[in-house]
Design an enzyme around this catalytic site. Structure first.
Site, PDB file in Angstrom:
ATOM      1  N   SER A 109       0.811  -1.211   0.000  1.00 38.12           N
ATOM      2  CA  SER A 109       0.000   0.000   0.000  1.00 38.12           C
ATOM      3  C   SER A 109       0.850   1.270   0.000  1.00 38.12           C
ATOM      4  O   SER A 109       1.902   1.323   0.641  1.00 38.12           O
ATOM      5  CB  SER A 109      -0.915   0.007   1.228  1.00 38.12           C
ATOM      6  OG  SER A 109      -1.596   1.242   1.357  1.00 38.12           O
ATOM      7  N   TYR A 132      -2.290   5.481  -4.661  1.00 39.33           N
ATOM      8  CA  TYR A 132      -3.332   6.498  -4.688  1.00 39.33           C
ATOM      9  C   TYR A 132      -2.753   7.703  -5.428  1.00 39.33           C
ATOM     10  O   TYR A 132      -1.653   8.154  -5.105  1.00 39.33           O
ATOM     11  CB  TYR A 132      -3.733   6.928  -3.284  1.00 39.33           C
ATOM     12  CG  TYR A 132      -4.537   5.917  -2.509  1.00 39.33           C
ATOM     13  CD1 TYR A 132      -5.871   5.687  -2.812  1.00 39.33           C
ATOM     14  CD2 TYR A 132      -3.966   5.201  -1.459  1.00 39.33           C
ATOM     15  CE1 TYR A 132      -6.623   4.762  -2.090  1.00 39.33           C
ATOM     16  CE2 TYR A 132      -4.703   4.275  -0.735  1.00 39.33           C
ATOM     17  CZ  TYR A 132      -6.033   4.063  -1.059  1.00 39.33           C
ATOM     18  OH  TYR A 132      -6.770   3.151  -0.346  1.00 39.33           O
ATOM     19  N   THR A 158      -5.651   2.412  -7.218  1.00 33.67           N
ATOM     20  CA  THR A 158      -6.975   2.361  -6.598  1.00 33.67           C
ATOM     21  C   THR A 158      -7.841   3.469  -7.188  1.00 33.67           C
ATOM     22  O   THR A 158      -7.469   4.646  -7.159  1.00 33.67           O
ATOM     23  CB  THR A 158      -6.873   2.517  -5.080  1.00 33.67           C
ATOM     24  OG1 THR A 158      -6.179   1.380  -4.544  1.00 33.67           O
ATOM     25  CG2 THR A 158      -8.251   2.609  -4.441  1.00 33.67           C
ATOM     26  N   LYS A 231      -7.672  -1.008  -9.751  1.00 30.70           N
ATOM     27  CA  LYS A 231      -8.325  -1.737  -8.662  1.00 30.70           C
ATOM     28  C   LYS A 231      -9.550  -0.951  -8.188  1.00 30.70           C
ATOM     29  O   LYS A 231      -9.435   0.216  -7.800  1.00 30.70           O
ATOM     30  CB  LYS A 231      -7.357  -1.940  -7.506  1.00 30.70           C
ATOM     31  CG  LYS A 231      -7.954  -2.629  -6.282  1.00 30.70           C
ATOM     32  CD  LYS A 231      -6.906  -2.766  -5.193  1.00 30.70           C
ATOM     33  CE  LYS A 231      -7.478  -3.373  -3.932  1.00 30.70           C
ATOM     34  NZ  LYS A 231      -8.425  -2.461  -3.249  1.00 30.70           N
ATOM     35  N   HIS A 255     -13.381  -2.661  -2.602  1.00 33.77           N
ATOM     36  CA  HIS A 255     -12.552  -2.145  -1.508  1.00 33.77           C
ATOM     37  C   HIS A 255     -12.872  -2.862  -0.197  1.00 33.77           C
ATOM     38  O   HIS A 255     -12.833  -2.264   0.887  1.00 33.77           O
ATOM     39  CB  HIS A 255     -12.759  -0.632  -1.352  1.00 33.77           C
ATOM     40  CG  HIS A 255     -11.515   0.106  -0.951  1.00 33.77           C
ATOM     41  ND1 HIS A 255     -10.747   0.794  -1.853  1.00 33.77           N
ATOM     42  CD2 HIS A 255     -10.913   0.266   0.246  1.00 33.77           C
ATOM     43  CE1 HIS A 255      -9.723   1.359  -1.218  1.00 33.77           C
ATOM     44  NE2 HIS A 255      -9.801   1.047   0.056  1.00 33.77           N
TER      45      HIS A 255
END
Length: 358
Positions: A109, A132, A158, A231, A255
Site C-alpha cells: 500500500s 493512490y 486504486t 483496482k 474495496h
C-alpha cells in the site's frame, strides 16, 4: 508459534481481535455504513456450489500462474492493506517475508507503515505497488519512480475511493497511535486549504478537487513502463474504459466493503466483467475469499488470480511472518484439494463446469 487449533483462515480472526485491541480492530475489520457489502462478499461465495467429480483422474495438481511476465507458485496474492504496523511491529516487512516463503505476490500500500524500499529488501519478495494518485501529480510521479527503482513489478491504481465514511471507526474514535504513519507519504505537499464559504460541504469539495480522473490514468501510462492494473472496477462499462485508457489488468474490487455500502459482492460482479473483457487483460478479484474452494469459484468465473486482505492481516497480528506464511499455506492446500475433487489438474482446467448448475 501458531496455536494448534488454527486450521482455517477464520480461526485467526478471534485471536487477532484479542491481540489488536478495539482501535486497530475497528480500522481493519470495519466496513462502510451498515457493512452490508462487507458481509455479502463472503456470503456470495457460500451461495455458489461446486460439482465434485467421482473417481477424479488427477495424480498431481499444478497451481502455478504467470501474470505480466512474472511466475507465481499459486494464484493467491496479498491485497494492499494500509498501516500494518497497527497490528505487528514489523508490519509490511513481516508480511513480505511470509509471502516470500510461500511464493506469493504482495501488493504494498501507498499508506504502508514501512517504507516501500524496506519492504522490497525482503529476500524473494514478489512485489507490486498500490498507488493512490496524489493531488500533487509531481509527487505521484516521484512515488512511481521510487517503486520502479526499488524493484516493484507492477502498479495497482486504486480508483474507487475518493471519499469514504466508516461508522465503526467513528464509533470507536479511531486514531492512528504514536509511531504509526504512512511513511511513504512523508514530505508530501500539503493540500490546498478548503474554501471558507461557511458551507458544511467545503471539506468534501476540497477532497474532490484533487481526486483522480481518467486523464490521470493516461498520464500514468505515459510516465511508466510498468504494467498498470486498475483496482476498484465493479461494472463492465468501467472495465471497458479501463482498457481503453491503457490498463494492463483489472482488479474487480469493492474495496473490501469499505467505501460504498450495498455494492454487490465482487464474485457477483466478476462474471459480467469477464464476459465483457473477453480475455483481453488479466482479471483479478478480491473481497470475501476465505477458503480454497472460493479460489476455485473465482477462477471458474473468469479470474486469473485472487487477492486476500483481512485474513492475512489477522494472521500477521497473531503470528507475524510465520502467521502470514501459514495462512497462505492453508489456502493453497485447500485450493489443491478442491482442484483434485473437481477433477482439475491445472488452473487452466478450472472453468464453469466445476460450478453446480442445478
Amino acid at each position: 508459534m501458531i496455536p494448534a487449533d488454527i486450521v482455517a483462515l477464520t480461526d485467526y480472526e478471534p485471536q487477532a481481535r484479542r491481540r489488536m485491541g478495539e482501535n486497530a480492530w475497528a480500522y481493519i475489520a470495519g466496513g462502510a455504513a451498515d457493512e452490508l457489502t462487507l458481509r455479502w462478499n463472503t456470503e456470495a461465495y457460500a451461495r455458489l456450489r461446486l460439482n465434485g467429480q467421482a473417481l477424479p483422474d488427477v495424480r498431481d495438481v499444478d497451481t502455478r500462474v504467470t501474470l505480466f511476465g512474472q511466475d507465481f507458485e499459486h494464484p493467491i496474492l496479498l491485497a494492499p492493506v494500509a498501516y500494518q504496523t497497527l497490528v505487528h511491529p514489523e508490519g509490511e516487512k513481516a508480511t513480505a517475508l511470509g509471502a516470500a516463503a510461500m511464493g506469493a505476490g504482495m501488493v504494498v500500500s501507498t499508506q504502508a507503515g514501512v517504507a516501500l524500499e524496506e519492504v522490497a529488501a525482503q529476500l524473494g519478495a514478489r512485489l507490486w505497488f498500490q498507488l493512490y494518485v496524489n493531488p500533487d501529480r509531481g509527487y505521484t510521479g516521484d512515488l512511481v519512480r521510487r517503486a520502479e527503482a526499488a524493484g516493484y513489478r507492477a502498479l495497482v491504481i486504486t480508483v474507487d475511493a475518493p471519499v469514504s465514511l466508516r461508522n465503526r471507526e467513528q464509533r470507536a474514535g479511531f486514531r492512528l497511535p504514536p509511531g504509526v504513519e504512512a511513511v511513504n507519504l512523508r514530505g508530501q505537499p500539503a493540500p490546498p486549504p478548503p474554501p471558507t464559504t461557511g458551507d458544511e460541504r467545503d471539506a468534501l469539495r476540497a477532497l474532490l478537487a484533487g481526486a483522480a480522473g481518467w486523464a490521470d490514468i493516461d498520464w500514468l501510462r505515459s510516465v511508466t513502463s510498468l504494467p498498470i492494473l486498475l483496482k476498484g472496477i465493479m461494472t463492465a462499462g468501467d472495465a471497458e474504459r479501463a482498457i481503453a485508457h491503457g490498463a494492463d489488468g483489472i482488479v474487480v474490487s469493492n474495496h473490501g466493503g469499505r467505501v460504498l455500502d450495498t455494492l454487490p459482492a465482487t464474485i457477483e460482479a466478476l462474471p459480467v466483467i469477464a464476459g465483457r473483457v473477453g480475455g483481453r487483460v488479466p482479471l483479478l478479484v478480491d473481497g470475501g475469499i476465505r477458503r480454497g474452494t472460493d479460489v476455485v469459484k473465482a477462477l471458474a468465473l473468469g479470474a486469473s488470480a485472487v487477492l486476500i486482505g483481512r485474513p492475512y492481516v489477522y494472521a500477521l497480528a497473531v503470528g507475524g511472518a510465520v502467521g502470514v506464511a501459514h495462512a497462505l499455506k492453508i489456502l493453497r492446500t485447500e485450493l489443491e484439494v478442491a482442484m483434485v475433487l473437481t477433477g482439475c489438474a491445472s488452473l487452466a482446467a478450472i472453468d464453469r463446469r466445476v460450478l453446480w448448475a442445478g
